[in-house]
Design an enzyme around this catalytic site. Structure first.
Site, PDB file in Angstrom:
ATOM      1  N   ALA A   1       0.856  -1.189   0.000  1.00 10.31           N
ATOM      2  CA  ALA A   1       0.000   0.000   0.000  1.00 10.31           C
ATOM      3  C   ALA A   1       0.893   1.240   0.000  1.00 10.31           C
ATOM      4  O   ALA A   1       2.034   1.193   0.470  1.00 10.31           O
ATOM      5  CB  ALA A   1      -0.871  -0.017   1.246  1.00 10.31           C
TER       6      ALA A   1
ATOM      7  N   GLY B   1       0.684  -5.107   1.031  1.00 12.32           N
ATOM      8  CA  GLY B   1      -0.430  -5.191   0.085  1.00 12.32           C
ATOM      9  C   GLY B   1      -0.010  -5.814  -1.235  1.00 12.32           C
ATOM     10  O   GLY B   1      -0.838  -6.409  -1.935  1.00 12.32           O
TER      11      GLY B   1
ATOM     12  N   GLU C   1      -0.259  -9.387  -0.636  1.00 15.42           N
ATOM     13  CA  GLU C   1      -1.686  -9.719  -0.472  1.00 15.42           C
ATOM     14  C   GLU C   1      -2.385  -9.760  -1.835  1.00 15.42           C
ATOM     15  O   GLU C   1      -3.241 -10.610  -2.081  1.00 15.42           O
ATOM     16  CB  GLU C   1      -2.346  -8.698   0.448  1.00 15.42           C
ATOM     17  CG  GLU C   1      -1.810  -8.825   1.872  1.00 15.42           C
ATOM     18  CD  GLU C   1      -2.384  -7.796   2.809  1.00 15.42           C
ATOM     19  OE1 GLU C   1      -2.031  -6.613   2.671  1.00 15.42           O
ATOM     20  OE2 GLU C   1      -3.198  -8.152   3.660  1.00 15.42           O
TER      21      GLU C   1
ATOM     22  N   GLU D   1       3.846  -5.278   7.473  1.00 13.83           N
ATOM     23  CA  GLU D   1       2.954  -4.258   8.042  1.00 13.83           C
ATOM     24  C   GLU D   1       3.203  -4.006   9.520  1.00 13.83           C
ATOM     25  O   GLU D   1       3.070  -2.888  10.005  1.00 13.83           O
ATOM     26  CB  GLU D   1       1.486  -4.675   7.839  1.00 13.83           C
ATOM     27  CG  GLU D   1       0.964  -4.477   6.429  1.00 13.83           C
ATOM     28  CD  GLU D   1       1.183  -5.686   5.521  1.00 13.83           C
ATOM     29  OE1 GLU D   1       2.068  -6.512   5.844  1.00 13.83           O
ATOM     30  OE2 GLU D   1       0.482  -5.812   4.511  1.00 13.83           O
TER      31      GLU D   1
HETATM   32  C1  LIG Z   1      -5.151  -2.225   4.032  1.00 12.16           C
HETATM   33  C2  LIG Z   1      -3.676  -2.148   4.202  1.00 12.16           C
HETATM   34  C3  LIG Z   1      -2.994  -3.064   3.314  1.00 12.16           C
HETATM   35  C4  LIG Z   1      -1.687  -3.149   3.185  1.00 12.16           C
HETATM   36  C5  LIG Z   1      -0.774  -2.449   4.050  1.00 12.16           C
HETATM   37  C6  LIG Z   1       0.594  -2.246   3.396  1.00 12.16           C
HETATM   38  O1  LIG Z   1       0.868  -2.716   2.330  1.00 12.16           O
HETATM   39  S1  LIG Z   1       1.612  -1.291   4.265  1.00 12.16           S
HETATM   40  C7  LIG Z   1       3.062  -1.250   3.231  1.00 12.16           C
HETATM   41  C8  LIG Z   1       3.838  -2.496   3.348  1.00 12.16           C
HETATM   42  N1  LIG Z   1       5.050  -2.382   2.592  1.00 12.16           N
HETATM   43  C9  LIG Z   1       6.206  -2.107   3.148  1.00 12.16           C
HETATM   44  O2  LIG Z   1       6.326  -1.953   4.345  1.00 12.16           O
HETATM   45  C10 LIG Z   1       7.375  -1.981   2.213  1.00 12.16           C
HETATM   46  C11 LIG Z   1       8.079  -0.689   2.453  1.00 12.16           C
HETATM   47  N2  LIG Z   1       9.173  -0.499   1.532  1.00 12.16           N
HETATM   48  C12 LIG Z   1      10.343  -1.139   1.644  1.00 12.16           C
HETATM   49  O3  LIG Z   1      10.564  -1.977   2.488  1.00 12.16           O
HETATM   50  C13 LIG Z   1      11.412  -0.748   0.680  1.00 12.16           C
HETATM   51  O4  LIG Z   1      11.120   0.536   0.220  1.00 12.16           O
HETATM   52  C14 LIG Z   1      11.557  -1.703  -0.521  1.00 12.16           C
HETATM   53  C15 LIG Z   1      10.234  -1.907  -1.231  1.00 12.16           C
HETATM   54  C16 LIG Z   1      12.109  -3.044  -0.026  1.00 12.16           C
HETATM   55  C17 LIG Z   1      12.562  -1.073  -1.522  1.00 12.16           C
HETATM   56  O5  LIG Z   1      13.759  -0.799  -0.838  1.00 12.16           O
HETATM   57  P1  LIG Z   1      14.878   0.133  -1.517  1.00 12.16           P
HETATM   58  O6  LIG Z   1      16.025   0.153  -0.550  1.00 12.16           O
HETATM   59  O7  LIG Z   1      15.094  -0.305  -2.883  1.00 12.16           O
HETATM   60  O8  LIG Z   1      14.249   1.573  -1.624  1.00 12.16           O
HETATM   61  P2  LIG Z   1      13.785   2.581  -0.495  1.00 12.16           P
HETATM   62  O9  LIG Z   1      13.384   1.879   0.735  1.00 12.16           O
HETATM   63  O10 LIG Z   1      14.799   3.652  -0.373  1.00 12.16           O
HETATM   64  O11 LIG Z   1      12.455   3.166  -1.138  1.00 12.16           O
HETATM   65  C18 LIG Z   1      12.500   3.920  -2.333  1.00 12.16           C
HETATM   66  C19 LIG Z   1      11.458   4.993  -2.247  1.00 12.16           C
HETATM   67  O12 LIG Z   1      10.173   4.400  -2.255  1.00 12.16           O
HETATM   68  C20 LIG Z   1       9.409   4.836  -1.141  1.00 12.16           C
HETATM   69  N3  LIG Z   1       8.550   3.725  -0.711  1.00 12.16           N
HETATM   70  C21 LIG Z   1       8.912   2.453  -0.516  1.00 12.16           C
HETATM   71  N4  LIG Z   1       7.849   1.704  -0.197  1.00 12.16           N
HETATM   72  C22 LIG Z   1       6.797   2.528  -0.202  1.00 12.16           C
HETATM   73  C23 LIG Z   1       5.418   2.348   0.050  1.00 12.16           C
HETATM   74  N5  LIG Z   1       4.905   1.162   0.369  1.00 12.16           N
HETATM   75  N6  LIG Z   1       4.623   3.429  -0.018  1.00 12.16           N
HETATM   76  C24 LIG Z   1       5.111   4.641  -0.349  1.00 12.16           C
HETATM   77  N7  LIG Z   1       6.421   4.877  -0.610  1.00 12.16           N
HETATM   78  C25 LIG Z   1       7.238   3.834  -0.523  1.00 12.16           C
HETATM   79  C26 LIG Z   1      10.471   5.186  -0.096  1.00 12.16           C
HETATM   80  O13 LIG Z   1       9.973   6.087   0.844  1.00 12.16           O
HETATM   81  C27 LIG Z   1      11.537   5.792  -0.972  1.00 12.16           C
HETATM   82  O14 LIG Z   1      11.120   7.107  -1.290  1.00 12.16           O
HETATM   83  P3  LIG Z   1      12.047   8.338  -0.905  1.00 12.16           P
HETATM   84  O15 LIG Z   1      11.323   9.507  -1.468  1.00 12.16           O
HETATM   85  O16 LIG Z   1      13.370   8.060  -1.504  1.00 12.16           O
HETATM   86  O17 LIG Z   1      12.080   8.354   0.579  1.00 12.16           O
END
Ligand SMILES: CC/C=C\CC(=O)SCCNC(=O)CCNC(=O)[C@H](O)C(C)(C)COP(=O)(O)OP(=O)(O)OC[C@H]1O[C@@H](n2cnc3c(N)ncnc32)[C@H](O)[C@@H]1OP(=O)(O)O
Length: 719
Positions: free
Chosen positions: A61, A100, A103, A123
């Site tokens: 998400a 998500g 999921e 999450e």
């Molecule tokens: C009803 C609810 C249902 C579902 C709930 C969810 O899904 S909650 C979200 C669950 N997902 C996560 O927790 C994943 C979070 N992201 C990560 O762990 C890492 O970003 C990832 C995907 C492994 C990639 O890692 P990497 O080191 O390649 O990049 P980085 O972490 O620096 O991220 C790059 C930029 O993307 C932004 N970002 C990452 N994930 C999300 C996200 N889920 N939503 C919004 N933005 C996301 C991150 O902030 C970075 O942006 P920046 O501007 O550089 O800060």
């Protein structure tokens, strides 16, 4: 956004498009709904493949949307529509399928993953649970114990482990989308009923109650007050004991509680703060995106005590060649043995070969002549460090970066001893340096942006949360710790016990209270620093002057314990007593209580009843107040830097976001009012006097934390 394309004639390929991680924003969800509908209503389409753009399936998400009014199609019916489809839908998973994203994949009928993909339901680390059906589908697919493990820890699994657990159906080393399309064609026309996970019964488990009880206890112990891990267990329990629709209702109910909790906000703030600190900036205007790091292939560590050994391990594990220097032969041999042991244990844990041959040990500082970067880690003594820096300046090739591992010394003073002060930065590691996640990169007024960029990049490569901070006594972390510890000492004088203070702080969420921590790190450490600062009066003074130093209230309690030889765990006696040296089991010590009573009597202090609220307010608000001074002084560029330092290196509970976020949550006006109250009661304690920045923020209407920078900037532009 989601692109739609027909491939191999009859396969609809849906590509999620939302760089960088294809998070499920409102536009992406709408795109999925529209393209799935299109595919299902097209009689020429026999199967559907869902993939993500740029080699990433989906990062979950869109976390940025959580703080706003959610619009667009909700996830649950979207995933349900995919699962109910009458044509096979295959997820082609490259890069990450998280939250998500996974999921969504669990709603698909088949999952094909690239061998380098990572999958997980993280999450819980955002204060949530997998509430798009993840908590209900995953246990049905892989069983309760494995699902509990993944959901309560949030850990990411490799494609190989996902295959073994049964999360994915196939793993490929080749083009994942091609493999998924081929697979989709091969299953087109087959019955999909056995592929709809929500219809599966949850695999039965003997002693289900005992299993949940055991996991719940474990989670409660490690959660330290965080509520999401507990809700995750409850949601999986619903999957194991209720029909799917009722389980989903329970999932939603639990999620609603979490979603509106301050903890979820704090943890999501931490997620973005951790990324924000990488975009460092210096008061000179130098920034992360305009400063180029130098390549570092070969590094040296000078001094192989506890810190030097850990740093050597961290560097070697990063893949660098390391010259490890210790002038005394016996210490060098001991260090070599210890470093090799640490590398071997680490390699065994990670299932790789130990990086033993990346390290050359030497007694001679000349051996570092051709390295790109040196980290000096000799004893914390300014004269010794100055001597080493002079030697390094003479020995190293031009342009070698000189870093000092110090927890408090003046980086600029050391830089001034070298012909190239622009090449000098501080790298404040935390013990054990190969384990602890925090690194303070300390720049002086003359450190070049290139030097800071190089140290920051090296920290990132070592897997550290690296935070660039200005040069001052104690930098950020230790500078803020001082008023916190000071308040704890004062509370003992006023009637508290170490047990009471520690319990209040541990209930708040710290892994250890201040006194248990002091016993662990050794009371002599602080004693030495206070001696260096001219605060310790030999033999302990008596009368009122004993509790005043340099014109302000001072507590000699720590000094007095050291004079009794009570240095903490290593001597079996400190604020607590221990059965054997190094034991972690702290037991209350009647001697200490009698000692405190005698101390109070000697100094005419009358013990009063102190409650947990006062402990928290005095210790935490004094620490936070110093944080405002640090922002005001420009030592930290923003509150996120302070919060990442405290969460990553000082045990501040992550679900409370960090000290500055916590102040924002409590309310700045309240923090100001309590500080004023305590300062009035203790006018001889300058750390309780509210910082002018805090007053300014309150006067500006207490803006939310992401807008504090505007007030700070305005304040500075008026100076
Ligand atoms: C009803 C609810 C249902 C579902 C709930 C969810 O899904 S909650 C979200 C669950 N997902 C996560 O927790 C994943 C979070 N992201 C990560 O762990 C890492 O970003 C990832 C995907 C492994 C990639 O890692 P990497 O080191 O390649 O990049 P980085 O972490 O620096 O991220 C790059 C930029 O993307 C932004 N970002 C990452 N994930 C999300 C996200 N889920 N939503 C919004 N933005 C996301 C991150 O902030 C970075 O942006 P920046 O501007 O550089 O800060």
């Amino acid at each position: 956004m989601a692109a739609y394309k027909r491939v191999s004639e009859s396969v609809a390929l849906i590509t999620l498009q939302n760089p960088p991680v294809n998070a499920l924003s409102a536009a992406v969800r709408q795109g999925i709904v529209d393209t799935v509908e299109r595919a299902l209503s097209d009689p020429n389409v026999t199967a559907v493949v869902i993939c993500g753009q740029n080699g990433v399936f989906c990062g979950g998400a869109d976390i940025k949307e959580f703080g706003s009014n959610m619009s667009g199609p909700p996830l649950i019916p979207m995933i349900h529509a995919i699962e109910s489809a009458n044509k096979p839908v295959v997820a082609a998973i490259e890069g990450s399928a998280l939250g998500g994203g996974l999921e969504l994949a669990l709603g698909c009928h088949y999952r094909i993953a690239h061998s380098k993909a990572r999958l997980g339901l993280p999450e819980v680390s955002l204060g949530l649970l997998p509430a798009a059906g993840g908590s209900q589908r995953l246990p049905r697919l892989i069983g309760v114990p494995a699902a509990l493990n993944l959901i309560t820890t949030g850990r990411h699994v490799t494609a190989a482990e996902a295959l073994q657990l049964g999360i994915v159906d196939q793993v490929t080393d080749h083009n994942t989308v091609d493999a998924a399309v081929k697979f989709a064609l091969s299953v087109a026309g087959r019955s999909l009923d056995p592929r709809r996970i929500s219809t599966y019964p949850c695999p039965q488990q003997p002693d289900l109650d005992a299993l949940f009880e055991e996991v719940m206890q474990k989670v409660r112990r490690s959660a330290r007050g965080a509520i999401a891990p507990i809700a995750c267990v409850q949601a999986v329990r619903a999957a194991a004991t209720l029909p799917y629709t009722q389980g989903m209702a329970r999932e939603q109910e639990l999620m609603a509680t979490l979603f509106t909790s301050g903890q979820a906000r704090a943890l999501q703030y931490c997620f973005f703060a951790q990324r924000a600190v990488g975009r460092w900036r210096m008061p000179s205007g130098a920034r992360w995106d305009t400063s180029k790091p130098r390549p570092v292939h070969k590094a040296a560590v000078i001094g192989l005590g506890t810190m030097g050994r850990g740093i050597t391990v961290a560097l070697a594990q990063t893949g660098l060649s390391v010259i490890a220097v210790e002038t005394q032969e016996k210490q060098l041999m001991e260090a070599k043995q210890a470093v090799s042991g640490m590398l071997e244990r680490g390699a065994k844990r990670r299932g790789v070969a130990p990086a033993l041959d990346r390290i050359i040990y030497s007694q001679n500082i000349q051996a570092v002549a051709d390295v790109d970067l040196v980290i000096e880690a000799v004893f914390e003594d300014v004269a010794l460090k100055t001597k080493v820096f002079k030697q390094l300046s003479a020995v190293c090739k031009p342009g070698t970066l000189l870093c000092t591992n110090t927890s408090a010394l003046d980086v600029d003073q050391l830089a001034s001893e070298t012909p190239n002060p622009e090449l000098v930065v501080g790298m404040h590691f935390f013990a054990p340096a190969h384990v602890m996640k925090l690194l303070e990169v300390v720049y002086g007024p003359r450190s070049s942006p290139e030097a800071v960029a190089t140290a920051m990049q090296l920290g990132k490569k070592m897997g550290k949360a690296s935070v660039a901070v200005g040069n001052c006594r104690g930098f950020v972390g230790n500078r803020m710790l001082k008023p916190y510890v000071e308040q704890a000492f004062f509370l003992l004088e006023e009637g508290a016990t170490p047990e009471l203070v520690d319990r209040a702080l541990e209930e708040f969420g710290f892994p250890m209270g201040v006194f248990t921590m002091s016993d662990l790190s050794g009371l002599d450490v602080g004693w030495r620093v206070r001696k260096g600062d001219g605060l310790v009066e030999p033999g302990g003074a008596s009368g009122r002057s004993a509790r005043v130093r340099q014109g302000r209230r001072y507590s000699p309690l720590g000094d007095l314990l050291c004079e009794h030889g009570r240095f903490g765990q290593k001597t079996c006696r400190g604020w607590y007593q221990y059965d054997k040296p190094g034991s972690r089991v702290a037991r209350s010590d009647p001697w200490l209580h009698s000692f405190l009573e005698a101390y109070r009597a000697e100094h005419g202090l009358v013990a009063r009843r102190i409650d947990h609220q006062e402990v928290l307010e005095r210790c935490l608000y004094a620490l936070i107040n110093e944080g405002f001074h640090i922002l005001d002084d420009g030592i930290a560029a923003g509150p996120e830097d302070i919060d990442v330092i405290y969460v990553s290196g000082y045990g501040w509970p992550r679900h409370r976001g960090g000290p500055m976020f916590y102040a924002n949550m409590v309310g700045l006006a309240k923090v100001l009012e309590r500080l004023e109250h305590y300062h009035q009661a203790h006018p001889d304690v300058p750390h309780l006097q509210p910082c002018s920045l805090l007053r300014r923020l309150v006067a500006s209407g207490s803006p939310p934390i992401h807008r504090w920078g505007e007030v700070i900037k305005k304040l500075h532009s008026q100076l």
